[in-house]
Design an enzyme around this catalytic site. Structure first.
Site, PDB file in Angstrom:
ATOM      1  CG  ASP A   1      -1.851  -1.112   1.333  1.00  0.00           C
ATOM      2  OD1 ASP A   1      -2.158  -1.682   0.276  1.00  0.00           O
ATOM      3  OD2 ASP A   1      -2.299  -1.424   2.460  1.00  0.00           O
TER       4      ASP A   1
HETATM    5  N1  URA Z   1      -1.208  -6.001   3.962  1.00  0.00           N
HETATM    6  C1  URA Z   1      -1.710  -4.742   3.978  1.00  0.00           C
HETATM    7  O1  URA Z   1      -2.719  -4.472   4.617  1.00  0.00           O
HETATM    8  N2  URA Z   1      -1.052  -3.788   3.292  1.00  0.00           N
HETATM    9  C2  URA Z   1       0.109  -4.026   2.610  1.00  0.00           C
HETATM   10  O2  URA Z   1       0.666  -3.099   2.021  1.00  0.00           O
HETATM   11  C3  URA Z   1       0.605  -5.335   2.608  1.00  0.00           C
HETATM   12  C4  URA Z   1      -0.071  -6.315   3.290  1.00  0.00           C
END
Ligand code: URA
Length: 237
Positions: free
Chosen positions: A106
């Protein structure tokens, strides 16, 4: 023996030549031949092991596999082309090789992000059946209890009918208003860790991926390096 067939446009991108959308343009403009004949249909099925594919009369062979490790900083999107013109992770890695990201992190997640020019390797690392573990360090808001940890290990519902569980989960440190956890999962569902924590009533303040398989991140934020063959094997250990 004929093998698996894929579209010509996908074959050009899988062979590391260019992106699939650019490949479709090259094919339509008549620059690509399959076994000596011009093919202008991007969805034309080919077998990359058997068929002879040429672009501008140059034979395409499988390039040497390159795998790059990046320490992704916060504030970069895992895409090559962001419609909101935000900074992308591709700005941080070399652009002379056609690289795909392996999974995604993310915008606000930091840590280990892999890139490769080998589409098969990308599929192998991201496929849930291969059960490759991803280790995350989580800072959760509020107190996470042993009861929460057991729920995460037993399985939590992250959307209707979708139940996922942590392979490992432990509390590293408890503070007054936050808890530091280490969690290992092997699927890569969208925002999985945050949704798992939300399923036990906790929000994530910080998320960092520290390892994929036995490959551990060892770079400062924003830095990248190529992996050796032995290091690539560590992903599958
Ligand atoms: N899980 C999440 O919630 N975000 C990420 O970026 C990776 C794994």
């Amino acid at each position: 023996m004929p093998g698996e067939t894929i579209s010509l446009a996908r074959a050009l991108s899988k062979l590391g030549y260019c992106s699939r959308s650019r490949a479709a343009l090259y094919v339509k403009s008549g620059r690509v031949t399959v076994n000596g004949k011009i093919v202008k249909v991007p969805s034309w099925r080919v077998d990359v092991e058997q068929d002879e594919i040429e672009i501008d009369n140059r034979h395409l062979t499988k390039p040497t596999t390159v795998v790059i490790m990046l320490h992704k900083p916060r504030g970069y999107v895992t895409t090559s082309d962001d419609e909101l013109s935000r900074k992308t992770v591709y700005e941080l890695v070399p652009n002379d090789i056609h690289l795909f990201t392996v999974g995604r992190l993310d915008l606000d997640t930091t840590g280990l992000l892999l890139f490769t020019n080998n589409g098969e390797l990308q599929d192998k690392i991201t496929s849930p059946e291969k059960k490759i573990s991803k280790t995350y360090l989580v800072t959760a808001i509020g107190k996470v209890t042993q009861d929460h940890i057991e729920k995460l290990l037993r399985g939590v519902e992250i959307s209707e009918g979708v139940v996922v569980k942590a392979d490992e989960c432990e509390i590293m440190k408890s503070e007054f208003s936050k808890t530091h956890l280490r969690i290992k999962i092997h699927e890569g569902k969208n925002r999985q860790v945050k949704r798992m924590l939300a399923a036990v009533g906790r929000n994530v303040a910080e998320l960092h991926r520290s390892a994929i398989g036995k490959l551990e991140l060892d770079l400062p934020e924003g830095a990248w390096r190529k992996l050796s063959d032995d290091e690539i094997k560590l992903i599958f250990d």
